[in-house]
Design a protein around this motif. Sequence first.
Motif, PDB file in Angstrom:
ATOM      1  N   GLY A   1     -64.322 -83.100  57.431  1.00  0.00           N
ATOM      2  CA  GLY A   1     -63.028 -83.830  56.926  1.00  0.00           C
ATOM      3  C   GLY A   1     -62.780 -84.766  58.052  1.00  0.00           C
ATOM      4  N   GLU A   2     -62.745 -84.096  59.076  1.00  0.00           N
ATOM      5  CA  GLU A   2     -62.327 -85.200  60.417  1.00  0.00           C
ATOM      6  C   GLU A   2     -63.149 -86.264  60.421  1.00  0.00           C
ATOM      7  N   LEU A   3     -64.686 -86.039  60.389  1.00  0.00           N
ATOM      8  CA  LEU A   3     -65.493 -87.287  60.435  1.00  0.00           C
ATOM      9  C   LEU A   3     -65.386 -88.262  59.530  1.00  0.00           C
ATOM     10  N   GLU A   4     -65.041 -87.831  58.354  1.00  0.00           N
ATOM     11  CA  GLU A   4     -64.760 -88.700  57.053  1.00  0.00           C
ATOM     12  C   GLU A   4     -64.093 -89.878  57.371  1.00  0.00           C
ATOM     13  N   ALA A   5     -63.088 -89.534  58.285  1.00  0.00           N
ATOM     14  CA  ALA A   5     -61.647 -90.506  58.500  1.00  0.00           C
ATOM     15  C   ALA A   5     -62.670 -91.624  59.572  1.00  0.00           C
ATOM     16  N   ARG A   6     -63.658 -91.408  60.226  1.00  0.00           N
ATOM     17  CA  ARG A   6     -64.525 -92.296  61.148  1.00  0.00           C
ATOM     18  C   ARG A   6     -65.880 -92.966  60.612  1.00  0.00           C
ATOM     19  N   LEU A   7     -66.096 -92.936  59.285  1.00  0.00           N
ATOM     20  CA  LEU A   7     -67.304 -93.182  58.673  1.00  0.00           C
ATOM     21  C   LEU A   7     -67.731 -94.674  59.089  1.00  0.00           C
ATOM     22  N   ASP A   8     -66.746 -95.541  59.067  1.00  0.00           N
ATOM     23  CA  ASP A   8     -66.923 -96.693  59.449  1.00  0.00           C
ATOM     24  C   ASP A   8     -67.433 -97.067  60.792  1.00  0.00           C
ATOM     25  N   GLU A   9     -66.705 -96.282  61.732  1.00  0.00           N
ATOM     26  CA  GLU A   9     -67.290 -96.252  63.294  1.00  0.00           C
ATOM     27  C   GLU A   9     -68.739 -95.452  63.394  1.00  0.00           C
ATOM     28  N   LEU A  10     -68.911 -94.488  62.721  1.00  0.00           N
ATOM     29  CA  LEU A  10     -70.257 -93.660  62.769  1.00  0.00           C
ATOM     30  C   LEU A  10     -71.278 -94.890  62.303  1.00  0.00           C
ATOM     31  N   ALA A  11     -70.968 -95.403  61.100  1.00  0.00           N
ATOM     32  CA  ALA A  11     -71.949 -96.281  60.569  1.00  0.00           C
ATOM     33  C   ALA A  11     -72.588 -97.311  61.478  1.00  0.00           C
ATOM     34  N   ALA A  12     -71.558 -97.798  62.346  1.00  0.00           N
ATOM     35  CA  ALA A  12     -71.985 -98.815  63.467  1.00  0.00           C
ATOM     36  C   ALA A  12     -72.860 -98.173  64.280  1.00  0.00           C
ATOM     37  N   SER A  13     -72.514 -96.876  64.729  1.00  0.00           N
ATOM     38  CA  SER A  13     -73.329 -96.340  65.682  1.00  0.00           C
ATOM     39  C   SER A  13     -74.801 -95.832  65.056  1.00  0.00           C
ATOM     40  N   LEU A  14     -74.860 -95.303  63.809  1.00  0.00           N
ATOM     41  CA  LEU A  14     -75.967 -95.157  63.066  1.00  0.00           C
ATOM     42  C   LEU A  14     -76.892 -96.264  63.328  1.00  0.00           C
TER      43      LEU A  14
ATOM     44  N   ASP B   1     -74.478 -89.484  52.345  1.00  0.00           N
ATOM     45  CA  ASP B   1     -74.897 -90.779  51.423  1.00  0.00           C
ATOM     46  C   ASP B   1     -73.785 -91.600  51.652  1.00  0.00           C
ATOM     47  N   GLU B   2     -72.475 -91.292  52.008  1.00  0.00           N
ATOM     48  CA  GLU B   2     -71.638 -92.240  52.138  1.00  0.00           C
ATOM     49  C   GLU B   2     -71.765 -92.924  53.527  1.00  0.00           C
ATOM     50  N   LEU B   3     -72.024 -92.106  54.317  1.00  0.00           N
ATOM     51  CA  LEU B   3     -72.427 -92.576  55.883  1.00  0.00           C
ATOM     52  C   LEU B   3     -73.526 -93.516  55.661  1.00  0.00           C
ATOM     53  N   HIS B   4     -74.635 -93.430  55.056  1.00  0.00           N
ATOM     54  CA  HIS B   4     -75.953 -94.231  54.797  1.00  0.00           C
ATOM     55  C   HIS B   4     -75.455 -95.538  54.051  1.00  0.00           C
ATOM     56  N   ALA B   5     -74.476 -95.254  53.075  1.00  0.00           N
ATOM     57  CA  ALA B   5     -74.406 -96.563  52.216  1.00  0.00           C
ATOM     58  C   ALA B   5     -73.553 -97.347  53.220  1.00  0.00           C
ATOM     59  N   ARG B   6     -72.572 -96.922  54.007  1.00  0.00           N
ATOM     60  CA  ARG B   6     -71.830 -97.915  54.519  1.00  0.00           C
ATOM     61  C   ARG B   6     -72.568 -98.426  55.896  1.00  0.00           C
ATOM     62  N   ALA B   7     -73.447 -97.783  56.392  1.00  0.00           N
ATOM     63  CA  ALA B   7     -74.395 -98.319  57.379  1.00  0.00           C
ATOM     64  C   ALA B   7     -75.305 -99.676  56.583  1.00  0.00           C
ATOM     65  N   GLN B   8     -75.769 -99.272  55.427  1.00  0.00           N
ATOM     66  CA  GLN B   8     -76.421-100.482  54.786  1.00  0.00           C
ATOM     67  C   GLN B   8     -75.707-101.346  54.449  1.00  0.00           C
ATOM     68  N   HIS B   9     -74.394-101.263  54.183  1.00  0.00           N
ATOM     69  CA  HIS B   9     -73.658-102.423  53.896  1.00  0.00           C
ATOM     70  C   HIS B   9     -73.274-103.101  55.074  1.00  0.00           C
ATOM     71  N   LEU B  10     -72.736-102.280  56.110  1.00  0.00           N
ATOM     72  CA  LEU B  10     -72.858-103.085  57.416  1.00  0.00           C
ATOM     73  C   LEU B  10     -73.619-103.916  57.887  1.00  0.00           C
ATOM     74  N   LYS B  11     -75.023-103.368  57.570  1.00  0.00           N
ATOM     75  CA  LYS B  11     -76.068-104.084  57.899  1.00  0.00           C
ATOM     76  C   LYS B  11     -76.267-105.437  57.239  1.00  0.00           C
ATOM     77  N   LYS B  12     -75.900-105.443  55.862  1.00  0.00           N
ATOM     78  CA  LYS B  12     -76.092-106.589  55.216  1.00  0.00           C
ATOM     79  C   LYS B  12     -75.121-107.785  55.584  1.00  0.00           C
ATOM     80  N   VAL B  13     -73.570-106.987  56.044  1.00  0.00           N
ATOM     81  CA  VAL B  13     -72.584-107.945  56.544  1.00  0.00           C
ATOM     82  C   VAL B  13     -73.038-108.681  57.762  1.00  0.00           C
ATOM     83  N   ASN B  14     -73.556-108.017  58.594  1.00  0.00           N
ATOM     84  CA  ASN B  14     -74.107-108.629  60.011  1.00  0.00           C
ATOM     85  C   ASN B  14     -74.995-109.486  59.763  1.00  0.00           C
TER      86      ASN B  14
END
Length: 284
Positions: free
Chosen positions: A211-224, A262-275
């Motif tokens: 629950g705590e980590l879900e608030a940081r998924l965008d940050e974690l996606a960049a690290s992933l 799955d949400e972390l993976h999806a955000r990482a893939q989205h961030l990759k496309k944006v980059n």
Amino acid sequence: MQSFTDLSAVVSTFAAQHALIVVPAVPARDVGPDVIIEPDVLDLPGFLELAGKLCNGVLYLSARPFEPDIADRREDFPERLLEFRGQVGEIVVAFAANGLVHLWERRTEWIDEWDDYFDGIARRKASRIWSSNDEDGDAEAELRSGDEWEVQAAVLAEKLVSLPEFRSAKLADRRRVGERLLPADTDDSVGWRAVRRATERLDDLAHERYGELEARLDELAASLLEDTGYQRAVSAAARKQAAEQFLIPRADGLHPPARVRDELHARAQHLKKVNRAGAGSSLF
């Protein structure tokens, strides 16, 4: 609402009518995967009807009366729970079919309250027993001072919760892993209770931590995206597995829920496309 004693009678009556043998115990969990059927999905008569069609002539029934040992009474002892002495606070009905153990379980609120109280005592005992190196048997004597089955289960559950292999196990594998990690001479009933307690405890811890980590998924996606294992993965399945391994050490060794992974993976893939899009636009 029927009392749990009445529910036990329903099971016994059904078994007699259908020539089934009732075994007063919970089956060992090493016979195959579990199928847990919640009461709000299928009531007891429905579960018994299913058992009559599928089981091999044996029903398992656990409905032990509440006989609390109050030797460890503390200032916060819930005195009101003593009025339930002799009543059944938990009923488990099970049968085995096609390599699966099917279980139906109900518990009262007051037995949950008692377990919460008793777990507090048992966790302190667990700390002493597992860390004790004395030779005079003080820790073992303390173990026997309460309800032996419940204390043993709580002690073993506390140990399981601390083991990295159990903490990181997938939910579907946790019972199997827990049973394998228990001492070989563990009583089946104690082992079943220990794994269940430890599983419930990890569920609570995982809910809190993720629950705590879900608030940081965008940050974690960049690290992933910088993670070597994730970068090497080609398929979506491999990337999700890499995302699992990425999350585990960031959640105190706890395996992630599928939706968080799955949400972390999806955000990482989205961030990759944006980059990539940003990098492409900078060329013009």
